[in-house]
Design an enzyme around this catalytic site. Structure first.
Site, mmCIF file in Angstrom:
data_model
loop_
_atom_site.group_PDB
_atom_site.id
_atom_site.type_symbol
_atom_site.label_atom_id
_atom_site.label_comp_id
_atom_site.label_asym_id
_atom_site.label_seq_id
_atom_site.Cartn_x
_atom_site.Cartn_y
_atom_site.Cartn_z
ATOM 1 N N CYS A 18 -33.483 16.818 7.664
ATOM 2 C CA CYS A 18 -32.322 17.020 6.785
ATOM 3 C C CYS A 18 -32.626 17.799 5.502
ATOM 4 O O CYS A 18 -31.737 18.459 4.965
ATOM 5 C CB CYS A 18 -31.683 15.671 6.462
ATOM 6 S SG CYS A 18 -32.867 14.412 5.985
ATOM 7 N N HIS A 29 -28.778 16.464 -0.222
ATOM 8 C CA HIS A 29 -30.162 16.731 -0.625
ATOM 9 C C HIS A 29 -30.204 18.027 -1.440
ATOM 10 O O HIS A 29 -29.649 19.051 -1.024
ATOM 11 C CB HIS A 29 -31.051 16.934 0.610
ATOM 12 C CG HIS A 29 -31.350 15.668 1.367
ATOM 13 N ND1 HIS A 29 -31.001 14.407 0.935
ATOM 14 C CD2 HIS A 29 -32.026 15.482 2.542
ATOM 15 C CE1 HIS A 29 -31.411 13.503 1.809
ATOM 16 N NE2 HIS A 29 -32.036 14.122 2.796
#
Ligand SMILES: NC(=O)c1ccc[n+]([C@@H]2O[C@H](COP(=O)([O-])OP(=O)(O)OC[C@H]3O[C@@H](n4cnc5c(N)ncnc54)[C@H](OP(=O)(O)O)[C@@H]3O)[C@@H](O)[C@H]2O)c1
Length: 350
Positions: A150, A242
């Site tokens: 991710c 993120h």
């Protein structure tokens, strides 16, 4: 499409499995018909087997569906997405591929195998050409394709438009959301008002996966990008999204305007083919000096685009910027669904 393609999810009861269930609702090409998980859940209705952790209610179309065991031939459709616990994914995904299934996996297990595409449809769609070799070598009728970790996907998408300038060195420091640790994830006593400067194996994954993704398909192998990539990975008290603070050294130094133009104009096969989950602009530059931000920007474009901001000169390398992506959508379920859409458009699901 008159008849949608039936699809299943391995590990459907987990956090990422739930994101698959949610993301696949009302998909124009794929119809979610089959759900599977461990033998703890098998035989139960999905509603009973699953502690639903996502915002909003569980879709009613899956509530009463019986959860199956993760075994091929169990009524499983040809196309299965995998969100299984990494401790079991290696063997089970192989069994499915051997039995003729197309496995589009979100787990880390097969990502770095040389004949398995580590795919970002906008960045390396040609890496799918390794699939016939995978099938020949392994004697499989089916196949496995994977999506990146991710945080890697955020970095690799932000770097892809810069590949034309020759990427030499990259230093990337992440600020990773707690949802990336699954459920229950990090203890609140550890993460509240704190930063944890360690995420197991994450730095190695970011370094190696980025090189493979940005590498070139040479006809019978994927040659990793020769650039050096150094990652520092940190867990921060953010729910979703993120961020990656990135410095990059390039062979040919473009101007700041050329860098922004390269990012903003970046389009690829998913946009040309109008794939249903493809964002119109996969990498978007934000001019405001305090953007992108996880809470404000991660969910734009259905969580499928990467946002870049604060591009400026770097005294150590050439340029530095911040990149943001939604870790459980573009970094997990959404990434895998877009991979399957690309595979369908390539005729790999025929
Ligand atoms: N969380 C994230 O943001 C994220 C992001 C990217 C990648 N990933 C990767 O995605 C995968 C799933 O992560 P997650 O956070 O969703 O994990 P999770 O919530 O723990 O879910 C794991 C799933 O695997 C199933 N499972 C466990 N043991 C099994 C077995 N022996 N046979 C078949 N199925 C089994 C579980 O079923 P039961 O409910 O029946 O136990 C559940 O459906 C992992 O490989 C992880 O590394 C996670």
């Amino acid at each position: 499409m008159e008849t949608r393609i039936p699809v299943g999810v391995l590990g459907a009861t987990g956090m990422v499995g739930q994101h698959f269930v949610k993301f696949l609702q009302n998909h124009p090409w794929f119809e979610l018909v089959w759900l599977a998980a461990s033998d703890r859940s098998a035989g139960k209705p999905y509603l009973e087997a699953t502690a639903w952790r996502l915002n909003g209610v569980m879709p009613s179309s899956v509530e009463r569906k019986k959860v199956e065991e993760c075994k091929p031939g169990n009524g499983a459709p040809r196309l299965v997405f995998s969100a299984m616990d990494a401790s079991v994914a290696t063997e089970i995904e192989r069994e499915f591929a051997q039995a003729g299934h197309v496995v589009v996996s979100n787990s880390r297990n097969h990502r770095m195998e040389p004949d398995v595409p580590l795919l970002i449809p906008e960045v390396n769609p040609d890496h799918l050409k390794i699939i016939p070799l995978q099938q020949r070598r392994r004697g499989w009728k089916g196949q496995i394709a994977t999506n990146p970790n991710c945080s890697t996907i955020v970095l690799a998408m932000a770097l892809a438009p810069l590949k034309q300038f020759g990427i030499r060195r990259v230093v990337a420091t992440t600020m990773q959301a707690i949802s990336g640790a699954g459920y229950p994830g990090v203890a609140s006593m550890d993460i509240n008002a704190n930063v944890i400067p360690f995420i197991g194996s994450e730095e190695e994954k970011m370094q190696q996966e980025t090189q493979k993704i940005l590498g070139d398909f040479t006809g019978d192998s994927i040659q990793p990008l020769a650039a050096k990539v150094s990652a520092h990975c940190n867990r921060v008290p953010v729910v979703d999204g993120h961020m990656v603070a990135t410095s990059v050294e390039l062979e040919r130094k473009p101007t700041l305007a050329e860098m922004i133009q390269a990012m903003d104009s970046f389009r690829s096969v998913p946009q040309q083919r109008n794939l249903p989950s493809a964002p119109e602009h996969p990498v978007q530059y934000m001019e405001a000096q305090d953007r992108p931000q996880p809470r404000r920007d991660a969910e734009r474009d259905r969580g499928m685009a990467v946002y870049v901001g604060r591009l400026r000169e770097c005294p150590a390398l050439d340029y530095k910027f911040i990149a943001l992506g939604h870790n459980t959508i573009r970094g997990a379920a959404g990434a895998a669904v877009l991979n399957a859409e690309l595979m369908y458009s390539e005729g790999l699901l025929d």
